[in-house]
Design an enzyme around this catalytic site. Sequence first.
Site, short mmCIF file in Angstrom:
data_model
loop_
_atom_site.label_atom_id
_atom_site.label_comp_id
_atom_site.label_asym_id
_atom_site.label_seq_id
_atom_site.Cartn_x
_atom_site.Cartn_y
_atom_site.Cartn_z
CG ASP A 1 -0.18 -0.21 2.51
OD1 ASP A 1 -0.27 -1.32 3.07
OD2 ASP A 1 0.54 0.70 2.95
CG ASP B 1 3.60 -3.43 5.93
OD1 ASP B 1 3.32 -2.53 5.10
OD2 ASP B 1 2.78 -3.90 6.74
N1 SAM Z 1 -0.30 -3.45 7.54
C1 SAM Z 1 -0.86 -4.72 7.10
C2 SAM Z 1 -0.92 -5.68 8.25
O1 SAM Z 1 -0.33 -5.42 9.27
O2 SAM Z 1 -1.61 -6.71 8.08
C3 SAM Z 1 -0.07 -5.23 5.93
C4 SAM Z 1 -0.25 -4.33 4.76
S1 SAM Z 1 0.49 -4.71 3.24
C5 SAM Z 1 -0.91 -4.48 2.25
C6 SAM Z 1 0.76 -6.45 3.24
C7 SAM Z 1 1.43 -6.81 1.93
O3 SAM Z 1 2.19 -8.03 2.05
C8 SAM Z 1 0.45 -7.05 0.76
O4 SAM Z 1 0.66 -6.06 -0.21
C9 SAM Z 1 0.81 -8.45 0.25
O5 SAM Z 1 0.69 -8.57 -1.15
C10 SAM Z 1 2.25 -8.56 0.72
N2 SAM Z 1 2.77 -9.94 0.79
C11 SAM Z 1 2.15 -11.03 1.28
N3 SAM Z 1 2.96 -12.11 1.17
C12 SAM Z 1 4.13 -11.68 0.61
C13 SAM Z 1 5.35 -12.30 0.26
N4 SAM Z 1 5.53 -13.62 0.46
N5 SAM Z 1 6.34 -11.55 -0.28
C14 SAM Z 1 6.16 -10.21 -0.47
N6 SAM Z 1 5.01 -9.55 -0.18
C15 SAM Z 1 4.01 -10.29 0.37
#
Ligand code: SAM
Length: 286
Positions: free
Chosen positions: A85, A155
Site C-alpha cells: 500500500d 510489512d
Molecule cells: N499493515 C498490514 C498488516 O499489518 O496486516 C499489511 C499491509 S500490506 C498491504 C501487506 C502486503 O504483504 C500485501 O501487499 C501483500 O501482497 C504482501 N505480501 C504477502 N505475502 C508476501 C510475500 N511472500 N512476499 C512479499 N510480499 C508479500
Amino acid sequence: MTDFQETLYDGYGQRFRIDRVLHEVRTEHQHLIIFENARMGRVMALDGVVQTTEADEFIYHEMLTHVPILAHGLARRVLIVGGGDGGILREVCKHRSVEQITMVEIDETVVQLCKALLPNHSSGAFEDPRLSLVIEDGMRFVADCEEKFDVIISDSTDPVGPGEVLFSENFYQACRRCLNEGGILVAQNGTPFLQLGEVQTTASRMHGLFADWHFYQAAVPTYIGGAMTFAWGACDPASRKVPLDTLTQRLAGSGIVTRYYNAHVHCGAFGLPQYVLQAIGKPSND
Ligand code: SAM
C-alpha cells in the site's frame, strides 16, 4: 448498503458498512477489495482481512518505521518486505539519512491499485529516486540476496496464504544474514490477545538468531484484539536501550512531523504485558 465482515477469526470480528466499492478483484495471489466507509475512510482488505484504513494507518506505519530507524541512528539502506500500500515506504522516505530503499512486494496489483485508490498512503513515495521496487516473493528475495541492509521492515499480511512464508525460520535467518553490523529487523506480528501463538512462534524462531530479540506494541484500532505486536530482532542489544534524550534529538534532527510516534511512545512500546512476557519466556525486567 452491504457490509464488510472481517473473517480473520471464527465467530468474532469487525464489520464495516460498505458505502462504496472502489475496486474488487482476485489478483494472482489474493482477493483484494478497496471500499469507502464513512468513519474509517478508504479501506483495503486482502483475503477477507483488513490491511489498512485511511483513518488509522498512520499509527502502524509510523511505529513500524521510526522505531527501528531512529533506534539505529545511522540507517542508510532499508529493505521493506511487503508493504504494497506504500505507507511504510512513505514513512521511510521521510528519513533524509536513508540513501537506498528496496521494496519487495509479491503482488503488483496491490501496488498499482493502492497508488490509484489510496494515494495518501504512498503520497508520491513510489517516485522517490532512492526506491528500487521488486515484484517478487520476499522469501525468495532474501534467500538469494547478496546485498546488506541496516533496517529490514517486514510489512506482510497475516501468516496465511502468501504471507505465511514471511513468518518462517528460513525468512528470519535470511533476514539476519542480510543485515549489516548493528542492523535491525522488525515485522508485524499480530495482536497477542487473539494471536498469542503467533508471537510465541516468532519468539522461538528469533531466539538464538539475534543478539537481542523482543517485541514492541501499538494499538491500531482496525487490527482488532487490542495492541498489535511488532517483532524486534537486533544485532546490537544497545539498539533497544537508546536513551529517551537521544531518540528525542534524533527525531528532532530528522525534521519529521509525526501524528503518533514520539520518543516517549518509542520507549514505552517495548514494555510488554505480563501474559505476553510469560508466553515468550521473558522476565519483566528484560
Ligand atoms: N499493515 C498490514 C498488516 O499489518 O496486516 C499489511 C499491509 S500490506 C498491504 C501487506 C502486503 O504483504 C500485501 O501487499 C501483500 O501482497 C504482501 N505480501 C504477502 N505475502 C508476501 C510475500 N511472500 N512476499 C512479499 N510480499 C508479500
